[in-house]
Scaffold this active site. Structure first.
Site, PDB file in Angstrom:
ATOM      1  N   THR A 190       0.845  -1.204   0.000  1.00 54.17           N
ATOM      2  CA  THR A 190       0.000   0.000   0.000  1.00 54.17           C
ATOM      3  C   THR A 190       0.878   1.251   0.000  1.00 54.17           C
ATOM      4  OG1 THR A 190      -1.758  -1.138   1.173  1.00 54.17           O
ATOM      5  CG2 THR A 190      -1.733   1.256   1.358  1.00 54.17           C
ATOM      6  N   GLY A 191       0.448   2.255  -0.769  1.00 54.07           N
ATOM      7  CA  GLY A 191       1.163   3.533  -0.714  1.00 54.07           C
ATOM      8  C   GLY A 191       1.432   4.097  -2.090  1.00 54.07           C
TER       9      GLY A 191
ATOM     10  N   ASP B 270       6.278  -3.866  -1.152  1.00 53.32           N
ATOM     11  CA  ASP B 270       5.572  -2.850  -0.360  1.00 53.32           C
ATOM     12  C   ASP B 270       6.466  -1.632  -0.156  1.00 53.32           C
ATOM     13  OD1 ASP B 270       3.614  -1.644   1.180  1.00 53.32           O
ATOM     14  OD2 ASP B 270       3.374  -3.337   2.553  1.00 53.32           O
ATOM     15  N   GLY B 271       5.879  -0.544   0.241  1.00 58.36           N
ATOM     16  CA  GLY B 271       6.633   0.661   0.552  1.00 58.36           C
ATOM     17  C   GLY B 271       7.102   0.637   2.003  1.00 58.36           C
ATOM     18  N   ALA B 272       7.807   1.681   2.402  1.00 58.89           N
ATOM     19  CA  ALA B 272       8.215   1.828   3.808  1.00 58.89           C
ATOM     20  C   ALA B 272       8.361   3.311   4.107  1.00 58.89           C
ATOM     21  CB  ALA B 272       9.524   1.097   4.076  1.00 58.89           C
TER      22      ALA B 272
ATOM     23  N   GLY C 223       3.411   1.955   7.987  1.00 61.42           N
ATOM     24  CA  GLY C 223       2.116   2.312   8.562  1.00 61.42           C
ATOM     25  C   GLY C 223       1.743   3.763   8.340  1.00 61.42           C
ATOM     26  N   GLY C 224       2.591   4.477   7.580  1.00 62.42           N
ATOM     27  CA  GLY C 224       2.265   5.865   7.247  1.00 62.42           C
ATOM     28  C   GLY C 224       0.929   5.975   6.527  1.00 62.42           C
ATOM     29  N   GLY C 225       0.557   4.898   5.832  1.00 61.21           N
ATOM     30  CA  GLY C 225      -0.725   4.877   5.127  1.00 61.21           C
ATOM     31  C   GLY C 225      -1.797   4.119   5.903  1.00 61.21           C
TER      32      GLY C 225
ATOM     33  N   GLU D 183      -0.588  -5.265   6.111  1.00 61.25           N
ATOM     34  CA  GLU D 183       0.740  -5.356   5.484  1.00 61.25           C
ATOM     35  C   GLU D 183       1.618  -6.361   6.226  1.00 61.25           C
ATOM     36  OE1 GLU D 183       1.261  -0.848   3.645  1.00 61.25           O
ATOM     37  OE2 GLU D 183       1.838  -1.193   5.708  1.00 61.25           O
TER      38      GLU D 183
HETATM   39  C1  5RP Z   1       1.228   2.138   4.422  1.00 61.91           C
HETATM   40  C2  5RP Z   1       2.704   2.043   4.382  1.00 61.91           C
HETATM   41  C3  5RP Z   1       3.377   2.603   3.168  1.00 61.91           C
HETATM   42  O1  5RP Z   1       3.957   1.553   2.479  1.00 61.91           O
HETATM   43  C4  5RP Z   1       4.392   3.600   3.614  1.00 61.91           C
HETATM   44  O2  5RP Z   1       3.722   4.623   4.327  1.00 61.91           O
HETATM   45  C5  5RP Z   1       5.132   4.228   2.415  1.00 61.91           C
HETATM   46  O3  5RP Z   1       4.229   4.905   1.610  1.00 61.91           O
HETATM   47  P1  5RP Z   1       4.678   5.826   0.401  1.00 61.91           P
HETATM   48  O4  5RP Z   1       5.270   4.924  -0.624  1.00 61.91           O
HETATM   49  O5  5RP Z   1       3.418   6.512  -0.016  1.00 61.91           O
HETATM   50  O6  5RP Z   1       5.690   6.813   0.947  1.00 61.91           O
HETATM   51  O7  5RP Z   1       3.359   1.535   5.256  1.00 61.91           O
HETATM   52  O8  5RP Z   1       0.725   1.709   5.641  1.00 61.91           O
END
Ligand code: 5RP
Length: 235
Positions: free
Chosen positions: A29-30, A85-87, A99-101, A107
């Site tokens: 997600t992200g 996944d993103g981070a 967890g920023g999203g 996840e």
């Molecule tokens: C969502 C997440 C995202 O993967 C994380 O916040 C990175 O998001 P982005 O690619 O928009 O910077 O952990 O819960």
């Protein structure tokens, strides 16, 4: 200064090299991994790639359906080959804050069920010590004020319920997110994860320890794949 959106796209697309025909793929997600999902959909329709996906959020589920990736339930399959996944941050030992999203619970479940994990990121996410990004912690709505107080005592820092406008953010699981402003002090993420999970009211914490096998990192000088020497992937 390179355009961050362009860097995210570069990393998101490059990570698709790890996805092979027949794989079961966790879809993160992200705003970075969304480019991975779109590229996988393109490869399916234009190049005949055959995969199935498990999304980590309702937003990713919607996108995956839009781009034509067939979805399956984690409960109906025996694990995934890979999750991309993103981070929000990663440290030199490939430990992550996520967890920023607000999707950290799904996840983490998906990452736990995956044979490998690839993180897609731009180079702002690389840190020496985790914690400049406020640590997301999913908590139950029930008595969340008490849980926030307990977290604040444990971490000795400000902890806020994440808001969207006038109301709290609710996760796809109906929970809330408490963001802990620890500062860049998390030198023992494994120990901290254990302590946080012992607090009743905490559903999950956005520390992803010993899960990440590679980071596909985009910066001004291009995109590079950094393999975790202790990880499960080869270039
Ligand atoms: C969502 C997440 C995202 O993967 C994380 O916040 C990175 O998001 P982005 O690619 O928009 O910077 O952990 O819960």
């Amino acid at each position: 200064m390179a355009d961050v959106e362009a860097l995210k796209k570069e990393a998101g697309i490059e990570a698709c090299k790890f996805v092979k025909d027949g794989m079961k793929v966790g879809l993160g997600t992200g705003s970075t991994v969304k480019h991975t999902v779109i590229e996988l959909g393109r490869r399916m329709s234009e190049e005949g790639l055959q995969i199935v996906g498990v999304p980590t959020s309702l937003a990713t589920e919607k996108l995956a359906i839009e781009v034509g990736i067939p979805l399956v339930q984690l409960s109906d399959i025996d694990g995934l080959d890979i999750v991309i996944d993103g981070a929000d941050e990663y440290d030199p030992r490939f430990q992550l804050i996520k967890g920023g999203g607000a999707a950290l619970l799904r996840e983490k479940i998906v990452a736990q069920e995956s044979g490998s994990m690839v993180v897609v990121a731009d180079d702002r996410k690389k840190v020496e010590t985790l914690g400049a990004f406020p640590l997301p912690i999913e908590v139950t709505p029930f008595s969340h004020e008490a849980t926030v107080r307990a977290l604040s005592r444990l971490l000795d820092c400000r902890v806020n319920i994440r808001m969207a406008g006038d109301g709290p953010v609710f996760t796809d699981n109906g929970n809330m997110i408490a963001d802990a402003h620890t500062g860049p002090t998390i030198s023992d993420p494994i120990g901290l994860e254990t302590k946080i999970l012992m607090i009743a009211g905490v559903v999950q914490v956005g520390l992803f320890n010993n899960m990440c096998d590679a980071v596909v990192l985009a910066g001004e000088n291009g995109v590079e794949t950094i393999l975790n020497p202790a990880g499960r992937l080869e270039n």
